[in-house]
Design an enzyme around this catalytic site. Structure first.
Site, short mmCIF file in Angstrom:
data_model
loop_
_atom_site.label_atom_id
_atom_site.label_comp_id
_atom_site.label_asym_id
_atom_site.label_seq_id
_atom_site.Cartn_x
_atom_site.Cartn_y
_atom_site.Cartn_z
N LYS A 110 1.07 -1.09 -0.06
CA LYS A 110 0.05 -0.07 -0.08
C LYS A 110 0.76 1.40 0.21
CE LYS A 110 -4.12 -2.10 0.32
NZ LYS A 110 -5.12 -1.53 -0.64
N GLU A 135 -2.00 -0.65 -9.00
CA GLU A 135 -3.44 -0.72 -8.80
C GLU A 135 -3.79 0.77 -8.52
OE1 GLU A 135 -6.76 -3.03 -6.02
OE2 GLU A 135 -4.69 -3.59 -5.90
#
Length: 362
Positions: free
Chosen positions: A162, A218
């Site tokens: 992340k 992503e």
């Protein structure tokens, strides 16, 4: 098999460590659980997380959607008339995709039980094992490096890192993680809408040049910025995965037709469940685009429904179903077996979950 009752309860499961992204920080799974009862005595189970920053849903809205709109609309319907049931579920209210997903998976659980087969075989049965990545939350670099090394030591060969909170500072962050885990571990980078298009191109290009070689990146830009997503996809070698910008089959078609991304992340909580997710799979197959099967912050119940779809369809080539690995305990009985990075599908009928705390015996 007629639907006689739809009831709800909640589960709260502490996480092993706080889950941190560019959008939020969460310490526990606190989700809505759904049980669909039938006149044969068979029951089906589902789950929905209140992911307000993505789907706009809260625990209160999930309860209201299921109890006041979905349950009255579906009670009395025949489970075996699946398309009619799912059409009514989709049309009984606008949006509320996670609430719909919880009921959808419970009905698919029942449908597969009526067939006497595990759900993944009813849906296609492409394989019976999966390999998931493990999420590395946004934290100071030394902590992320330590978490990444720990995950590899536990047997995870794919890490979902992340980022997206500090812009260009994500470059040294990812370089440090790559150096720590070595070249044999795949790194999936998830910016959670945290970059601008030009910033994303600069960051991804720098990662490519530095040999970090992400497997994919992503949702680098905000969900509404399809132009920006397309801009990035056309300017970097790293595959770009569309996530928050794809909820419905129509959203998927828009991305596919524009080639705004190289891959699509399917999440049941975005699509409203398995019924709509299968339409996205079909569209991706036509366009020759691979998909990821992902999840929100969900426990084993909802993740297992997603795992069954992932195991059923070969177009789903990578899996991000680490919810059970992030939870500190597993309160459920039955279902797929989660062995670190490996998910082994159950061969019992339905999704396989037979014990769900919070519901009294039917």
């Amino acid at each position: 098999m007629k639907i006689t009752n739809i009831t709800t309860t909640e589960c709260q499961i502490p996480l092993r460590t706080p889950f941190k992204t560019a959008l939020r920080t969460v310490d526990s799974v606190h989700d809505l659980l759904v049980r669909v009862e039938t006149d044969t005595g068979a029951v089906g189970y589902g789950e929905a997380p209140p992911t307000a920053v993505i789907t706009g849903e809260t625990l209160g809205s999930l309860h209201t959607a299921v109890e006041e709109f979905i349950a009255p609309a579906l009670t009395g319907m025949e489970v075996e008339d699946l398309d009619t049931v799912m059409t009514r579920l989709e049309r009984c209210m606008v949006h509320n995709t996670s609430a719909k997903a919880a009921v959808d998976m419970a009905i698919y659980d029942l449908f597969a039980k009526s067939c006497g087969k595990p759900l993944y075989k009813v849906l296609g049965g492409a394989r019976n094992t999966l390999e998931t990545d493990l999420t590395i939350s946004v934290n100071p670099v030394p902590e992320m490096v330590a978490d990444a090394k720990s995950a590899v030591a536990e047997g995870f060969r794919v890490l979902k890192v992340k980022v997206g909170k500090e812009g260009l500072a994500d470059i040294p962050r990812l370089k440090a993680i790559r150096e720590a885990v070595g070249p044999g571990v795949a790194l999936r980078v998830d910016a959670n809408q945290g970059w601008t298009a030009k910033q994303a191109v600069r960051i991804i290009t720098a990662l490519e040049d530095a040999g970090v070689n992400p497997e994919l990146v992503e949702q680098p830009v905000p969900a509404h910025d399809i132009d920006g997503l397309e801009y990035i996809t056309n300017r970097v070698a790293t595959p770009i995965l569309a996530d928050e910008c794809v909820f419905s089959p129509a959203d998927a078609l828009n991305v596919l037709q524009r080639h705004a991304a190289d891959m699509i992340n399917i999440k049941l909580m975005k699509t409203g469940g398995i019924w709509q997710a299968q339409k996205i799979c079909a569209a991706a197959e036509i366009y020759g685009v691979q998909c990821m099967m992902g999840c929100m912050l969900e426990s084993k119940l909802a993740v297992s429904a997603a795992a069954h779809l992932a195991a059923a369809r070969s177009v789903i080539s990578c899996v991000d179903l680490d919810g059970p690995s992030l939870c500190s305990v597993d309160p459920y009985t039955g279902g797929p077996v989660y062995e670190g990075a490996r998910i082994v599908m159950n061969e019992t009928p339905g999704i396989g979950i037979t014990g769900v705390p919070g519901f009294e015996e039917v």
